[in-house]
Write an enzyme that holds these catalytic residues in place. Structure first.
Site, PDB file in Angstrom:
ATOM      1  CG  ASN B  36      -1.948  -1.122   1.133  1.00  0.00           C
ATOM      2  OD1 ASN B  36      -2.554  -1.305   0.078  1.00  0.00           O
ATOM      3  ND2 ASN B  36      -2.139  -1.865   2.202  1.00  0.00           N
ATOM      4  CB  THR B  37       0.019   4.765   0.809  1.00  0.00           C
ATOM      5  OG1 THR B  37      -1.289   4.614   0.269  1.00  0.00           O
ATOM      6  CG2 THR B  37       0.559   6.139   0.481  1.00  0.00           C
ATOM      7  CD  GLN B  38       5.485   1.110   1.419  1.00  0.00           C
ATOM      8  OE1 GLN B  38       6.546   1.046   2.032  1.00  0.00           O
ATOM      9  NE2 GLN B  38       4.376   0.540   1.854  1.00  0.00           N
ATOM     10  CD1 TRP B 143       2.293  10.465   4.861  1.00  0.00           C
ATOM     11  CD2 TRP B 143       2.142   8.285   4.368  1.00  0.00           C
ATOM     12  NE1 TRP B 143       3.462   9.873   5.234  1.00  0.00           N
ATOM     13  CE2 TRP B 143       3.409   8.531   4.935  1.00  0.00           C
ATOM     14  CE3 TRP B 143       1.821   6.977   3.980  1.00  0.00           C
ATOM     15  CZ2 TRP B 143       4.362   7.522   5.121  1.00  0.00           C
ATOM     16  CZ3 TRP B 143       2.758   5.993   4.163  1.00  0.00           C
ATOM     17  CH2 TRP B 143       4.017   6.262   4.731  1.00  0.00           C
TER      18      TRP B 143
END
Lengths: 261, 265, 268
Positions: B36-38, B143
């Site tokens: 997923n989003t890093q 984020w």
């Protein structure tokens, strides 16, 4: 109703030999006895009003609201089986929210009413369900302006400038027709709505009632569907009572004249 | 003559060496099952806020950065919710847009009932904290770092932070991102602890925030001198000021700074 | 007479009958307090009394008349909702929201075939940021807010008492409110019955008090405040007066109230 008692009226999704769906007709009957609901469409606003019959003096005054919000700038009021009305409104909210999550903008009123029309229609098609026992008036503001619709148990709907349903609908319709809705300000429409509900209540005079009024207007409510503020409600009630007394006086005079004839 | 149609029109092996097939099949060759989003992509920088005796002031600039590129200069990062609350969001802008829609949905749902139960800042914070913690527990975080401001159940000023990990804390002065290093020390000179809140008025709080926005523009390379500011008080509700500009800037010192840009020495 | 003849809707009428079979419960509300009082039954001499009042949360509770298992399903549902509201927003579930959630849940069973409607009526009381509230829930899918309500067997007599006294108790203390509730409950009694600490449940919630349930021995202190624990309308058992006469409520229910009662069902 020649086919009553022949069995054709017991189930949904069955036509009688003369082509009627009795369940839907019975549902409409439920509406005819409910408290009067009206909706007004002015040039840049919508007004809803409803006559709430007080069935018990133990009910808390001013509570148990009958007008509901479907989403932001869209409201609804209905006559008939009140729990069915809540069901329809909750479906309307689902439609509103699912449209929002898909398109990231608010649903238009015509599209919403079309979806709800189809939903209500589906409840006339199957013998596992019964039709909605309500006629609802749904209206709101969207990017194309103001819209007002009335939706019946059969699933059919029409657009209106002024709509009325429930027990006093006939006299309410008569009064709505007399209004110049294209010129009326939304604020004045609130007062007229009160007057019409008071007028319609004349047919049902032996019962106590409360009036509930809401509005939607870019100028007055920033485009949100809200109940009218207390002072405006009181002003509208006063206006309605005064008008009604005026009319009664005139009626008496008329009667006197008639007597002379 | 090349007889394999797949190779037609492609760079020849003779000229460029053999094609590295792992590039075309990168998707199927992961050494892990799912990712997923890093990292955030388009980002907003600090949000800063302070309490004063009647309410709160919160500010965030209008920049959406794409790495070091000042990509978007009209991003709104403050979101009023209901009558007495605001959420300021920094971090990934697409996640910010998602969160803002959650907040809108929340408000729409709250307006169904006219029962006098309003959605206040503490409720919104609690909800956001649940959303952020839930997403981090799915290893798919939103984020962002956010500050929720407004009035609490008893009408007192309310400020609370929550971020992508679900970490939450409350303080009379709060800042996300770079602001935590650059703005907080300045704000703490005005309000050091909870009991100082009573002593300062709206004017003082406002000036402190404006001063901090200017300092942030001077020292945070991912910031902008155009910003939005919201004041919330019981009396006036949410007062939203958009497109404010940090005034009276002086960049004379810049000529003395060396080591980058077009300077030779 | 409702003209929709479809089976689903007919069942609702029967469900409403099931409520009338249940023993009576009475609810009252002022701005600051809400009270539930209930008459418990035991199916047999050696059996325990059926619980009539269920706590949902610190600020919320219900009383039932009708099928108790249905009420437990609904109270579990309400507990879930109250817990959700606490978990997600850290605030108590509003009383009105609780009542409408119940109503919307019940409505579904009235419009489609397959499920039966709930065979239970509920009185929901709660105290939240807008004060104390009382709602009457019916399986037809309606939930309405009242200042006083009574459901269950012979509840008309209780309602009559409430209609006569709701203006008087609008500003009463919590103690007075409980006494009014017990008076109304007493009016629903059959001739040979009386309120005692075994068959009476009392609960209150309000400004300075979490939802509190009084059962068994805890009930006696409240019964002691009544001028009589048997139905004064019937004129019997008036000599059975072993309580303190510190009751400021000297309004004697008159005999004629009971006569317009439409249900003649036995309370046992």
């Amino acid at each position: 109703m020649t086919s009553v008692g022949t069995g054709y009226d017991l189930s949904n999704s069955v036509f009688s030999p003369d082509g009627r769906n009795f369940q839907v007709e019975y549902a409409s009957k439920a509406v005819e006895n409910g408290g009067t609901s009206i909706g007004l469409k002015t040039k840049n606003g919508i007004v809803f009003a409803v006559e709430k019959i007080i069935t018990s003096k133990l009910l808390v005054p001013g509570k148990n609201n009958r007008i509901q919000t479907i989403g932001r700038s869209i409201g609804a009021v209905y006559s008939g089986l009140l729990p069915d009305g809540r069901h329809l409104v909750s479906r309307g909210r689902d439609e509103f929210n699912s449209y929002r999550s898909q398109y990231k903008e608010d649903i238009t009123v015509p599209y919403l009413i079309d979806r709800l029309g189809n939903y209500v229609q589906a409840y006339t098609c199957y013998n596992s369900v019964r039709p909605f026992g309500i006629t609802s008036i749904i209206g709101g503001i969207d990017e194309d302006g103001t819209h007002l619709y009335m939706l019946e148990p059969s699933g059919s709907y029409w657009g209106y400038k002024g709509a009325a349903t429930g027990k006093g609908r006939q006299s309410a319709k008569n009064e709505l027709e007399k209004l110049n809705l294209d010129e009326l300000s939304t604020r004045d429409a609130v007062k007229e709505a009160a007057r019409i509900i008071y007028q319609a209540h004349e047919d049902n005079k032996d019962k106590d009632f409360e009036i509930e009024i809401s509005w939607i207007s870019k100028e007055e409510t920033k485009g949100l569907h809200q109940f009218v503020p207390e002072d405006l409600l009181n002003e509208a009630k006063q206006y309605a009572e005064d008008k009604l007394n005026e009319d009664e006086d005139e009626d008496e005079e008329d009667e006197d004249e008639n007597m002379e004839e | 003559m090349e007889h394999d149609p797949f190779r037609w029109g492609r760079p020849s092996d003779q000229a460029y060496g053999e094609y590295n097939n792992s590039i075309a099949h990168a998707g199927q060759q992961q050494s892990f099952p799912k990712m997923n989003t890093q990292q955030p992509i388009v980002t907003g920088t600090s949000v800063i806020a302070i309490k004063f005796k009647d309410g709160i002031v919160i500010a965030a600039d209008n920049l959406g950065s794409y790495g070091s590129l000042a990509r978007f200069t009209d991003v709104e990062r403050l979101f009023p919710v209901g009558d007495h609350a605001v959420v300021g969001i920094s971090g990934d802008i697409s996640d910010l847009q998602y969160v803002s829609r959650l907040l809108e949905d929340l408000e729409i749902e709250n307006n169904y009932d006219y029962d006098g139960h309003s959605l206040r800042a503490p409720h919104i914070h609690e909800y956001l904290q649940k959303v952020f913690y839930h997403r981090r527990s799915k290893m798919d975080p939103l984020w962002n770092s956010t500050i929720v401001g407004g009035l609490d159940d008893s009408g007192k000023p309310f400020l609370k932070y929550v971020d992508l990990l679900g970490v939450q804390y409350s303080a009379p002065t709060l800042a996300t991102g770079f602001g935590a290093y650059l703005a907080l020390p300045i704000l703490r000179k005005v309000v050091f602890e909870e009991k100082d809140v009573e002593k300062i008025d709206e004017e003082t709080a406002r000036n402190a925030i404006k001063e901090c926005m200017k300092v942030l523009f001077y020292r945070d390379a991912r910031s902008l001198d155009k910003y939005s500011l919201i004041t919330i008080t019981k009396k006036n509700g949410v007062v939203f000021e958009k497109g404010l500009k940090s005034e009276e800037q002086s960049w004379r010192f810049a000529k003395d700074i060396k080591g980058y840009g077009t300077q030779k020495v | 007479m409702m003209v929709i003849l479809l089976l689903t809707h007919q069942l609702v009428e029967y469900a409403l009958e099931a409520i009338k079979q249940g023993s009576a419960v009475v609810g009252l509300a002022t701005k600051e307090y809400a009270v539930l009082v209930a008459l418990k039954r035991n199916a047999e001499e050696l059996g325990s009394y059926q619980k009539k009042i269920i706590k949902v949360d610190d600020h919320l509770g219900i009383a039932l008349a009708g099928l108790a298992p249905d009420a437990r399903v609904l109270s579990n549902f309400l507990r879930e909702q109250a817990l959700n509201q606490k978990m997600i927003f850290n605030r108590p579930l509003s009383t009105e929201k609780a009542a409408t959630l119940l109503a919307d849940k019940a409505q579904k069973n009235t419009q489609s075939y397959g499920g039966r409607p709930y065979g239970v009526g509920l009185l929901v009381i709660g105290y939240d940021e807008t004060g104390a509230h009382l709602f009457e829930f019916q399986p037809s899918g309606s939930s309405l807010e009242y200042v006083g309500a009574a459901i269950g067997a012979r509840s008309q007599a209780g309602r009559t008492y409430l209609e006569r006294s709701f203006e008087a108790y609008a500003n009463s203390t919590k103690e007075e409110l409980i006494v009014h509730g017990l008076n109304a409950l007493r009016d629903t009694l059959a001739q040979d019955k009386e309120l005692n600490s075994k068959n009476t449940s009392i609960s209150i919630v309000g400004k300075d008090i979490d939802f509190t349930l009084y059962d068994d021995d805890d009930v006696q202190q409240w019964l002691d405040r009544l001028d009589s624990v048997s139905n004064a309308r019937t004129g019997v058992n008036n000599d059975n007066n072993d309580d303190d006469d510190n009751n400021d409520d000297n309004e004697e229910p008159t005999k004629k109230e009971g006569e317009d009662e439409e249900d003649k069902m036995e309370t046992d």
